[in-house]
Design a protein around this motif. Structure first.
Motif, mmCIF file in Angstrom:
data_model
loop_
_atom_site.group_PDB
_atom_site.id
_atom_site.type_symbol
_atom_site.label_atom_id
_atom_site.label_comp_id
_atom_site.label_asym_id
_atom_site.label_seq_id
_atom_site.Cartn_x
_atom_site.Cartn_y
_atom_site.Cartn_z
ATOM 1 N N LEU A 69 0.812 -1.213 0.000
ATOM 2 C CA LEU A 69 0.000 0.000 0.000
ATOM 3 C C LEU A 69 0.849 1.268 0.000
ATOM 4 O O LEU A 69 0.302 2.370 0.045
ATOM 5 N N ASP A 126 2.398 3.022 -2.087
ATOM 6 C CA ASP A 126 2.127 4.056 -3.084
ATOM 7 C C ASP A 126 0.862 4.846 -2.772
ATOM 8 O O ASP A 126 0.648 5.922 -3.334
ATOM 9 N N LEU A 127 0.015 4.311 -1.888
ATOM 10 C CA LEU A 127 -1.238 4.985 -1.551
ATOM 11 C C LEU A 127 -1.120 5.849 -0.303
ATOM 12 O O LEU A 127 -1.918 6.766 -0.104
ATOM 13 N N LEU A 128 -0.136 5.550 0.551
ATOM 14 C CA LEU A 128 -0.123 6.092 1.904
ATOM 15 C C LEU A 128 0.888 7.216 2.072
ATOM 16 O O LEU A 128 1.892 7.290 1.360
ATOM 17 N N ASP A 157 -10.951 9.755 -2.923
ATOM 18 C CA ASP A 157 -9.656 9.087 -2.855
ATOM 19 C C ASP A 157 -8.638 10.134 -2.393
ATOM 20 O O ASP A 157 -8.432 11.161 -3.061
ATOM 21 N N SER A 186 -5.317 9.625 -1.774
ATOM 22 C CA SER A 186 -3.928 9.393 -2.162
ATOM 23 C C SER A 186 -3.337 10.518 -3.015
ATOM 24 O O SER A 186 -2.178 10.893 -2.819
ATOM 25 N N ALA A 209 -0.305 10.875 -0.587
ATOM 26 C CA ALA A 209 0.636 9.768 -0.788
ATOM 27 C C ALA A 209 2.082 10.253 -0.783
ATOM 28 O O ALA A 209 2.396 11.367 -1.220
ATOM 29 N N THR A 248 2.236 4.530 9.819
ATOM 30 C CA THR A 248 1.861 3.948 8.532
ATOM 31 C C THR A 248 0.783 2.885 8.695
ATOM 32 O O THR A 248 -0.145 2.792 7.881
ATOM 33 N N TRP A 276 -2.610 4.460 8.872
ATOM 34 C CA TRP A 276 -3.074 4.895 7.552
ATOM 35 C C TRP A 276 -3.533 3.722 6.703
ATOM 36 O O TRP A 276 -4.506 3.825 5.946
ATOM 37 N N VAL A 293 -7.600 2.269 4.143
ATOM 38 C CA VAL A 293 -7.769 1.807 2.763
ATOM 39 C C VAL A 293 -8.993 0.907 2.676
ATOM 40 O O VAL A 293 -9.103 -0.082 3.406
ATOM 41 N N LYS A 305 -8.443 1.806 -2.144
ATOM 42 C CA LYS A 305 -8.222 3.249 -2.187
ATOM 43 C C LYS A 305 -8.122 3.805 -0.771
ATOM 44 O O LYS A 305 -8.790 3.322 0.144
ATOM 45 N N LEU A 306 -7.294 4.823 -0.621
ATOM 46 C CA LEU A 306 -7.165 5.488 0.665
ATOM 47 C C LEU A 306 -8.328 6.464 0.820
ATOM 48 O O LEU A 306 -8.340 7.534 0.201
#
Length: 557
Positions: free
Chosen positions: A51, A53-55, A184, A186, A190, A206, A209, A213, A217-218
Motif C-alpha cells: 500500500l 504508493d497509496l499512503l 480518494d 492518495s 501519498a 503507517t 493509515w 484503505v 483506495k485510501l
C-alpha cells in the motif's frame, strides 16, 4: 483534555468485533439503494509495503513538546506527560478554511448535545480561528449505526463524515458504498505530499493509515489507537482494606476472588469477566499457526478452558447478579459503588472512572498487570487494530475543497501541548475552561454547556498519556504498557490490512452469545465442542480457507 470527554473509547470496547445480524440485514437492504453498487464484498488483504504508493510517508512531527516518559514509534507505549506545559505552543499559523464555503460534518456524540450556531460561543470561537464555518450534524453515538445507514443509503453525505470502525464491520456493503461516496485521498497525501502540506497527518503511523484503505483506495483519515483492547482493573482500596495483594496468575485470581466475595455485604468479586480471562488462558486475538495450519481462537483448547473457568466462577457466585442477568450491564456503576472488586474495560475507562467517582471516599481503581495462566508462564495480550475511527471526505468536491477539508483535518490533529489542542478539547481559556492549580483544564459552567467532542472527530490525533491529575496514573499506565508490549499476540497477519468478507463476520455475535449462555448456565460446557463444529461447517472452514490464502500470498505460512 477536560474530563467531560467523549465516551467513544468505551463504546468501542463494548461493541468492536460484534455483528448484529438483524441490524446487518437492514443495513444490507438499505445500502442496496445506493447507486451502482456492486454485490457484497469478497474481502481484500494487503501489507503496508503493497500500500506504500497509496499512503503518506511517516514523518514524525517535530513541533510539539517533549514527553516526560518516552513512547514507542509503533504505538505500543504512549508518551507520558507529567504536567501541562506552562506555555502551550501554536502549531499552525497558515489559513485553514479559505474558500468562503461552510464545511458540513456528521459526527457522533455520547454526551448531551450542545447548543448549535449561532448560540454556541465555542463553535463561534473555533470557527473564527479556522476562518470559516463548520456546520455539525451531531448524532447520538448510541444509535450512530442508524445515522450511518440512512445517510449512506441516501447517497447525500456531508463534506466530512466520521465513521467508527466498530460500526463499519456491521455494514455488509461498506467498501462499495465508500468508493461510491468518498474521495480518494492518495493524490493529496501519498508519499511526501502529506509531510509537505499536512504535516500532522503525516505523523500518523503507517499502519494506522493502512487501515483507512477500503476497496484498494485510501478513503479514511484514521484515528490512531493503542494496540490494547482491554485490561483488568481492581478496586485497590478494597484489596488494601482486606490486606490482599493483586493476583499475579490464574490461581491467585481465583483465590483473591473467593476472599473478597461477600454477598452478605453486597460485594462480589467480579462486575464483568470475559475477554481478559481468555487472554490469561492464552487465547489468540483471532488466528494462530499450529503445525503449519491456521487455527481460529474458537477452536483452541485455551478458549474451551477459558469458558470452563468462567463458568466455574459464575457457578461459585463470584459474579455480580446484574452482570449475570445481562452481559451488557453497566459494570462501571457496580465497581464505582463498591459492589464488586474486579472488572474489565478499555484503558480509557481508568481516568473516566476516577472522574466519575472522584467524590467517593477512598476510591482507588488500579490496573492489574497482565497475568499468565500459571506461575512463570507468559501472558497473552490481544492486539487491537492500529486505527479505530475514520473521517471520510465527500467525493466529487473540487480539488480546492478537498484540500480545505484536509487542512481542517490537519488542524484538528494538533497534539497535546498545543494551543489548538486546548481549543479543540476545551474551548477558550478563561471562557470555557480555566487551568486549576494542578495544571488541569476545568470546564466553566459555560464550557460544560457548550463544549462537546466535535472538531476532534474531523481527524485523528496522536495518543498522549497525560492524566496527571490522578496521582501516579501516568507513570503506572506507562509501566503497564511497557510491560504489556512484550506480550502482544504475534498474529500471523500482523501488518496486513485485511477487509474480511461480510458473511464471515456474521457469526461473531452468535458465537459470543453462545459462550455467554454457557457462562450463565443456560447451556452446558460440553456443548461448546458441537457449537464450534457447527461454526466450522457454517463459516469457519470458509474463513480458514480465505485467511490461509492471505497468509500464503504474504509468506505467513
Amino acid at each position: 483534555m477536560g474530563d467531560t470527554s467523549s465516551k467513544a473509547p468505551n463504546f468501542k470496547i463494548q461493541r468492536r468485533g460484534l455483528f448484529q445480524a438483524s441490524a446487518a440485514g437492514a443495513v444490507a437492504a438499505s445500502l442496496a439503494g445506493c447507486a451502482a453498487l456492486d454485490e457484497g464484498p469478497e474481502g481484500t488483504a494487503a501489507g503496508s509495503d503493497e500500500l506504500a504508493d497509496l499512503l503518506p510517508t511517516y514523518t514524525p512531527y517535530e513541533g510539539g513538546i517533549e514527553p516526560d516518559l518516552p513512547g514507542q514509534p509503533d504505538g505500543t507505549v504512549t508518551p507520558g506527560f507529567l504536567s501541562r506545559p506552562a506555555e502551550p505552543v501554536k502549531a499552525i499559523t497558515e489559513p485553514v478554511m479559505t474558500t468562503g464555503e461552510d464545511i458540513t460534518a456528521i459526527t457522533p456524540l455520547w454526551n448531551p448535545t450542545p447548543p448549535g450556531l449561532p448560540d454556541n460561543s465555542y463553535f463561534t470561537a473555533v470557527n473564527e480561528i479556522l476562518g470559516g464555518t463548520v456546520v455539525f450534524n451531531i448524532a447520538d453515538g448510541n444509535n450512530y449505526l442508524d445515522k450511518i445507514t440512512t445517510t449512506l443509503a441516501s447517497g447525500d453525505v456531508p463534506d466530512m463524515f466520521q465513521i467508527p470502525g466498530w460500526e463499519i464491520i456491521n455494514l455488509s456493503d461498506f467498501g462499495e458504498a465508500a468508493n461510491e461516496l468518498f474521495a480518494d485521498l492518495s493524490p493529496y497525501l501519498a508519499g511526501d505530499k502529506a509531510a509537505k502540506d499536512y504535516p500532522l497527518l503525516a505523523s500518523y503511523p503507517t499502519a494506522a493509515w493502512a487501515m483507512g484503505v477500503f476497496g484498494g483506495k485510501l478513503l479514511g483519515i484514521p484515528w490512531e489507537r493503542s494496540p490494547y483492547t482491554n485490561a483488568l482493573f481492581t478496586r485497590q482500596d478494597i484489596l488494601d482494606e482486606l490486606g490482599l495483594e493483586q493476583p499475579k496468575n490464574l490461581d491467585e485470581l481465583l483465590a483473591v476472588a473467593e476472599e473478597v466475595n461477600d454477598p452478605s455485604k453486597n460485594r462480589w468479586a467480579f462486575a464483568s469477566l470475559d475477554n481478559t480471562l481468555q487472554e490469561v488462558m492464552g487465547v489468540p486475538t483471532l488466528w494462530k499457526v499450529e503445525d503449519g495450519k491456521l487455527v481460529h481462537k474458537f477452536e483452541t483448547e485455551s478458549f474451551a478452558a477459558a469458558i470452563e473457568f468462567v463458568r466455574n466462577v459464575f457457578d461459585k457466585g463470584l459474579v455480580h447478579p446484574d452482570y449475570v442477568a445481562d452481559r451488557n450491564t453497566n459494570a462501571k456503576e457496580i465497581i464505582g459503588s463498591g459492589q464488586a472488586v474486579f472488572f474489565e474495560d478499555g484503558l480509557g475507562a481508568w481516568h473516566e472512572m476516577f472522574q466519575t467517582y472522584r467524590n467517593v471516599e477512598g476510591f482507588n481503581l488500579q490496573i492489574v498487570d497482565p497475568m499468565p495462566r500459571e506461575p512463570g508462564g507468559t501472558p497473552t495480550i490481544w492486539r487491537d487494530d492500529p486505527a479505530g475511527m475514520f473521517c471520510f471526505i465527500k467525493k466529487d468536491l473540487s480539488e480546492e475543497r478537498v484540500k480545505e477539508c484536509l487542512r481542517l483535518a490537519n488542524w484538528c490533529s494538533t497534539p497535546y501541548g498545543t494551543v489548538e489542542y486546548d481549543l479543540v478539547s476545551d474551548g477558550v481559556e478563561g471562557v470555557h475552561f480555566i487551568v486549576d492549580d494542578q495544571g488541569v483544564p476545568q470546564r466553566t459552567e459555560l464550557g460544560q454547556t457548550e463544549v462537546a467532542p466535535t472538531y476532534m472527530f474531523l481527524s485523528g490525533r496522536s495518543n498522549a498519556n497525560m492524566k496527571f491529575q490522578y496521582p501516579g496514573m501516568v507513570e503506572r499506565l506507562h509501566e503497564w504498557e511497557t510491560n504489556a508490549a512484550a506480550f502482544l499476540d504475534p498474529s500471523p497477519f500482523q501488518g496486513l490490512r485485511i477487509e474480511m468478507p461480510s458473511d464471515l463476520a456474521a457469526e461473531n455475535e452468535p458465537m459470543k452469545e453462545a459462550h455467554h449462555e454457557i457462562y450463565r448456565g443456560q447451556r452446558e460446557v460440553a456443548e461448546w465442542a458441537q457449537i464450534v463444529d457447527d461454526w466450522r461447517a457454517k463459516v469457519g472452514d470458509s474463513a480458514r480457507e480465505y485467511y490461509t490464502k492471505i497468509a500464503e500470498d504474504n509468506d505467513r505460512l
